[in-house]
Design a protein around this motif. Structure first.
Motif, PDB file in Angstrom:
ATOM      1  N   ILE A 130       0.758  -1.104   0.068  1.00  0.00           N
ATOM      2  CA  ILE A 130      -0.181   0.034   0.022  1.00  0.00           C
ATOM      3  C   ILE A 130       0.882   1.184   0.006  1.00  0.00           C
ATOM      4  CG2 ILE A 130      -1.943  -1.329   1.184  1.00  0.00           C
ATOM      5  CD1 ILE A 130      -1.034   0.190   3.703  1.00  0.00           C
ATOM      6  N   GLY A 131       2.189   1.203   0.243  1.00  0.00           N
ATOM      7  CA  GLY A 131       3.039   2.223   0.295  1.00  0.00           C
ATOM      8  C   GLY A 131       3.238   2.619  -1.132  1.00  0.00           C
ATOM      9  N   ASP A 132       2.955   2.045  -1.911  1.00  0.00           N
ATOM     10  CA  ASP A 132       3.268   2.275  -3.536  1.00  0.00           C
ATOM     11  C   ASP A 132       2.029   3.298  -3.940  1.00  0.00           C
ATOM     12  OD1 ASP A 132       5.497   0.835  -3.514  1.00  0.00           O
ATOM     13  OD2 ASP A 132       4.664  -0.736  -4.616  1.00  0.00           O
ATOM     14  N   PHE A 133       1.061   3.221  -3.412  1.00  0.00           N
ATOM     15  CA  PHE A 133      -0.223   4.138  -3.753  1.00  0.00           C
ATOM     16  C   PHE A 133       0.074   5.542  -3.346  1.00  0.00           C
ATOM     17  CE2 PHE A 133      -2.038   0.020  -3.126  1.00  0.00           C
ATOM     18  CZ  PHE A 133      -2.701  -0.182  -4.477  1.00  0.00           C
ATOM     19  N   GLN A 134      -0.334   6.634  -4.238  1.00  0.00           N
ATOM     20  CA  GLN A 134      -0.059   7.955  -4.069  1.00  0.00           C
ATOM     21  C   GLN A 134      -0.632   8.580  -2.654  1.00  0.00           C
ATOM     22  OE1 GLN A 134      -1.410  11.095  -6.617  1.00  0.00           O
ATOM     23  NE2 GLN A 134       0.681  11.227  -7.470  1.00  0.00           N
ATOM     24  N   GLY A 135      -1.773   7.932  -2.608  1.00  0.00           N
ATOM     25  CA  GLY A 135      -2.437   8.704  -1.423  1.00  0.00           C
ATOM     26  C   GLY A 135      -1.994   8.277  -0.133  1.00  0.00           C
ATOM     27  N   VAL A 136      -1.504   7.039   0.001  1.00  0.00           N
ATOM     28  CA  VAL A 136      -0.675   6.700   1.161  1.00  0.00           C
ATOM     29  C   VAL A 136       0.751   7.560   1.254  1.00  0.00           C
ATOM     30  CG1 VAL A 136       0.644   4.832   2.196  1.00  0.00           C
ATOM     31  CG2 VAL A 136      -1.559   4.629   1.424  1.00  0.00           C
ATOM     32  N   GLN A 137       1.684   7.560   0.252  1.00  0.00           N
ATOM     33  CA  GLN A 137       2.893   8.466  -0.062  1.00  0.00           C
ATOM     34  C   GLN A 137       2.169   9.816   0.517  1.00  0.00           C
ATOM     35  OE1 GLN A 137       3.951   7.764  -4.005  1.00  0.00           O
ATOM     36  NE2 GLN A 137       4.744   5.849  -3.706  1.00  0.00           N
ATOM     37  N   PHE A 138       1.441  10.610   0.003  1.00  0.00           N
ATOM     38  CA  PHE A 138       1.141  12.002   0.303  1.00  0.00           C
ATOM     39  C   PHE A 138       0.977  11.902   1.902  1.00  0.00           C
ATOM     40  CE2 PHE A 138      -0.628  13.718  -3.889  1.00  0.00           C
ATOM     41  CZ  PHE A 138       0.431  13.560  -4.621  1.00  0.00           C
ATOM     42  N   MET A 139       0.241  11.106   2.586  1.00  0.00           N
ATOM     43  CA  MET A 139      -0.028  10.991   3.875  1.00  0.00           C
ATOM     44  C   MET A 139       1.301  11.046   4.497  1.00  0.00           C
ATOM     45  SD  MET A 139      -3.054   8.792   4.621  1.00  0.00           S
ATOM     46  CE  MET A 139      -3.334   8.880   6.505  1.00  0.00           C
ATOM     47  N   LEU A 140       2.141  10.115   4.210  1.00  0.00           N
ATOM     48  CA  LEU A 140       3.617   9.720   4.759  1.00  0.00           C
ATOM     49  C   LEU A 140       4.300  11.097   4.595  1.00  0.00           C
ATOM     50  CD1 LEU A 140       4.466   6.174   3.615  1.00  0.00           C
ATOM     51  CD2 LEU A 140       4.135   6.867   5.991  1.00  0.00           C
ATOM     52  N   ALA A 141       4.412  11.635   3.424  1.00  0.00           N
ATOM     53  CA  ALA A 141       5.182  13.036   3.139  1.00  0.00           C
ATOM     54  C   ALA A 141       4.839  13.927   4.079  1.00  0.00           C
ATOM     55  CB  ALA A 141       5.137  13.363   1.703  1.00  0.00           C
ATOM     56  N   ASP A 142       3.294  14.156   4.505  1.00  0.00           N
ATOM     57  CA  ASP A 142       2.746  15.294   5.397  1.00  0.00           C
ATOM     58  C   ASP A 142       3.280  15.062   6.868  1.00  0.00           C
ATOM     59  OD1 ASP A 142       1.612  16.874   3.113  1.00  0.00           O
ATOM     60  OD2 ASP A 142      -0.221  15.932   3.675  1.00  0.00           O
ATOM     61  N   MET A 143       3.321  13.766   7.068  1.00  0.00           N
ATOM     62  CA  MET A 143       3.706  13.307   8.447  1.00  0.00           C
ATOM     63  C   MET A 143       5.060  13.680   8.504  1.00  0.00           C
ATOM     64  SD  MET A 143       1.860   9.604   8.461  1.00  0.00           S
ATOM     65  CE  MET A 143       2.301   9.080  10.151  1.00  0.00           C
ATOM     66  N   ALA A 144       5.884  13.308   7.690  1.00  0.00           N
ATOM     67  CA  ALA A 144       7.492  13.434   7.820  1.00  0.00           C
ATOM     68  C   ALA A 144       7.995  15.216   7.874  1.00  0.00           C
ATOM     69  CB  ALA A 144       8.239  12.839   6.791  1.00  0.00           C
ATOM     70  N   MET A 145       7.022  15.702   7.135  1.00  0.00           N
ATOM     71  CA  MET A 145       7.151  17.342   6.886  1.00  0.00           C
ATOM     72  C   MET A 145       6.688  17.898   8.132  1.00  0.00           C
ATOM     73  SD  MET A 145       5.266  19.867   4.095  1.00  0.00           S
ATOM     74  CE  MET A 145       3.685  19.448   4.662  1.00  0.00           C
ATOM     75  N   LYS A 146       5.682  17.801   8.721  1.00  0.00           N
ATOM     76  CA  LYS A 146       5.143  18.116   9.970  1.00  0.00           C
ATOM     77  C   LYS A 146       6.259  17.835  11.089  1.00  0.00           C
ATOM     78  CE  LYS A 146       0.322  17.891   8.659  1.00  0.00           C
ATOM     79  NZ  LYS A 146      -0.833  16.988   8.884  1.00  0.00           N
ATOM     80  N   LEU A 147       6.646  16.762  11.089  1.00  0.00           N
ATOM     81  CA  LEU A 147       7.616  16.529  11.967  1.00  0.00           C
ATOM     82  C   LEU A 147       9.007  16.938  12.178  1.00  0.00           C
ATOM     83  CD1 LEU A 147       8.648  14.359  14.323  1.00  0.00           C
ATOM     84  CD2 LEU A 147       8.998  12.711  12.666  1.00  0.00           C
ATOM     85  N   GLU A 148       9.500  17.054  10.852  1.00  0.00           N
ATOM     86  CA  GLU A 148      10.909  17.934  10.635  1.00  0.00           C
ATOM     87  C   GLU A 148      10.711  19.296  10.969  1.00  0.00           C
ATOM     88  OE1 GLU A 148      14.802  18.241  10.405  1.00  0.00           O
ATOM     89  OE2 GLU A 148      13.751  16.185  10.590  1.00  0.00           O
ATOM     90  N   ALA A 149       9.520  19.950  10.775  1.00  0.00           N
ATOM     91  CA  ALA A 149       9.427  21.279  11.158  1.00  0.00           C
ATOM     92  C   ALA A 149       9.492  21.518  12.557  1.00  0.00           C
ATOM     93  CB  ALA A 149       8.135  21.888  10.519  1.00  0.00           C
ATOM     94  N   ALA A 150       8.645  20.596  13.354  1.00  0.00           N
ATOM     95  CA  ALA A 150       8.398  20.450  14.796  1.00  0.00           C
ATOM     96  C   ALA A 150       9.997  20.541  15.253  1.00  0.00           C
ATOM     97  CB  ALA A 150       7.547  19.523  15.429  1.00  0.00           C
ATOM     98  N   ARG A 151      10.588  19.670  14.943  1.00  0.00           N
ATOM     99  CA  ARG A 151      12.030  19.328  15.501  1.00  0.00           C
ATOM    100  C   ARG A 151      12.885  20.524  15.338  1.00  0.00           C
ATOM    101  NH1 ARG A 151      12.898  14.543  13.369  1.00  0.00           N
ATOM    102  NH2 ARG A 151      12.589  13.459  15.279  1.00  0.00           N
ATOM    103  N   GLN A 152      12.927  21.080  14.085  1.00  0.00           N
ATOM    104  CA  GLN A 152      13.947  22.227  13.948  1.00  0.00           C
ATOM    105  C   GLN A 152      13.280  23.559  14.956  1.00  0.00           C
ATOM    106  OE1 GLN A 152      16.401  22.706  11.958  1.00  0.00           O
ATOM    107  NE2 GLN A 152      16.319  20.454  11.659  1.00  0.00           N
ATOM    108  N   LEU A 153      11.928  23.600  14.921  1.00  0.00           N
ATOM    109  CA  LEU A 153      11.631  24.685  16.167  1.00  0.00           C
ATOM    110  C   LEU A 153      11.838  24.423  17.525  1.00  0.00           C
ATOM    111  CD1 LEU A 153      10.135  27.073  16.880  1.00  0.00           C
ATOM    112  CD2 LEU A 153       7.822  25.729  16.560  1.00  0.00           C
ATOM    113  N   THR A 154      11.696  22.843  17.588  1.00  0.00           N
ATOM    114  CA  THR A 154      12.083  22.396  19.093  1.00  0.00           C
ATOM    115  C   THR A 154      13.632  22.607  19.367  1.00  0.00           C
ATOM    116  OG1 THR A 154      10.254  20.970  19.112  1.00  0.00           O
ATOM    117  CG2 THR A 154      12.109  20.630  20.759  1.00  0.00           C
TER     118      THR A 154
END
Length: 382
Positions: free
Chosen positions: A278-302
């Motif tokens: 299911i990781g090959d489906f674009q909908g799932v990839q977009f979810m993972l991308a958003d999760m990683a993006m939010k996490l990295e932004a939070a880490r930089q701010l922290t």
């Protein structure tokens, strides 16, 4: 700007610390995380492992027997423990919260008396909130009345993390009711003091392995030299403490989010539907991308906030509130998405992401709700 940014980066020493604490967390804490949650029991295995590695209170200065670690090192320790077990991460988190008032405002004698045993393995809690004084902490009613060379404390503190397990408690109490916040003083109370008792453990949504109980103070007489700082300075010390320790809540949120993302990534690579992962489906990839993006932004701010905490910058109040608010909101979103990615399995206790989602919620609430954080930020815009 470049000089400031360099101070936000992790050094080789910080990354070595991360590798060390991650290994410890995965081998000695993670195996008990589900059981700790299921049984709502204190993570004794985690405490033993953290104390043995001198990672239970890394913020304690070297002159008092501690590691003397900087603010970013404390963030990394908490982040990596929270990645596998948030209840266990409250050991170093609350040790810093409880003892920081002593470090910031206590006398030299008080520091020697309480920081040394903390460095050796004792636990230290923080007593600010009351049944009718949550966000409005200045509205507390717990009293401390001077009587000769002592103070006599009476009142109830609520939502006290690790209450009953900790040996020491920083307690905020009113010494002059006419002065509201400027009439509040801070004291060190010991678990063994006559008149100290605890309520039943709260039945909580998450962080079930960390006991949350009321602390009852019934004519607790303590020596006057256990006051932290001068009379009437307790509330200022409490707020100054939170400027620093809200960053540790942000670190918890980072760890929770990272753990959820890591698990979800592994799952979508293995789970197959329609003939492919299911990781090959674009909908799932977009979810993972958003999760990683939010996490990295939070880490930089922290990490930026941690650098400001270390330097005690003038903008610390804003950055501490911003890091806590942003990282905890991100953790709630990321863990919820992780549950979604696992589908029905994510909704069961057989998989860790539902626990992570439940644990993430508290980071939006304690050490000041995120609504209060936004008020703090608005009043301290850089």
């Amino acid at each position: 700007m470049n000089q400031d940014f360099d101070l936000y980066r992790t050094s080789e020493e910080h990354e070595m610390l991360r590798a060390s604490i991650r290994s410890l967390a995965e081998t000695k804490i993670a195996p008990f995380a589900a059981e700790v949650d299921e049984q709502s029991r204190f993570p004794a295995e985690a405490l033993k492992a953290l104390v043995a590695a001198d990672l239970h209170a890394v913020h304690v200065p070297e002159e008092y027997g501690g590691a003397g670690a900087d603010a970013l090192a404390a963030v990394i320790v908490i982040e990596e423990v929270a990645r596998v077990c948030v209840s266990s991460s409250l050991i170093p988190t609350v040790n810093k919260l409880g003892s920081l008032p002593v470090i910031l405002s206590g006398s030299e004698e008080l520091k020697k008396r309480y920081l040394a045993p903390l460095a050796e393995g004792a636990l230290f809690s923080y007593c600010l909130s009351e049944p009718d004084a949550g966000s409005d902490a200045a509205g507390m009613t717990t009293r401390a009345v001077r009587d000769g060379d002592s103070y006599v404390l009476n009142g109830v503190k609520r939502w006290i993390t690790n209450a009953g397990v900790s040996e020491y408690y920083t307690v905020m109490a009113v010494t002059d009711p006419a002065k509201r916040s400027k009439g509040i003083s801070a004291f060190v109370v010991e678990k063994s003091d006559e008149g100290v008792s605890f309520g039943a453990p709260e039945k909580k949504l998450g962080i079930k392995g960390s006991p949350t109980r009321e602390v009852y103070l019934d004519h607790v007489r303590i020596p006057a030299d256990r006051m932290i700082g001068d009379e009437g300075t307790g509330f200022a010390t409490a707020m100054k403490t939170l400027d620093h320790t809200r960053i540790t809540v942000a670190a918890q949120a980072l760890g929770i989010a990272q753990g959820a993302l890591d698990y979800a990534k592994g799952y979508v690579r293995e789970r197959k539907q329609f003939g492919k992962p299911i990781g090959d489906f674009q909908g799932v990839q977009f979810m993972l991308a958003d999760m990683a993006m939010k996490l990295e932004a939070a880490r930089q701010l922290t990490y930026a906030a941690a650098a400001k905490s270390e330097r005690v910058d003038s903008g610390l109040t804003f950055y501490g509130a911003a890091a806590k608010c942003f990282a905890s909101d991100a953790a709630m979103e990321i863990t919820t998405d992780a549950v979604q990615l696992l589908g029905g399995y994510g909704f069961t206790r057989d998989y860790p992401v539902e626990r992570m989602m439940r644990d993430a919620k508290i980071t939006q609430i304690y050490e000041g709700t995120n609504q209060v954080q936004r008020i703090v930020m608005a009043r301290n815009l850089p």
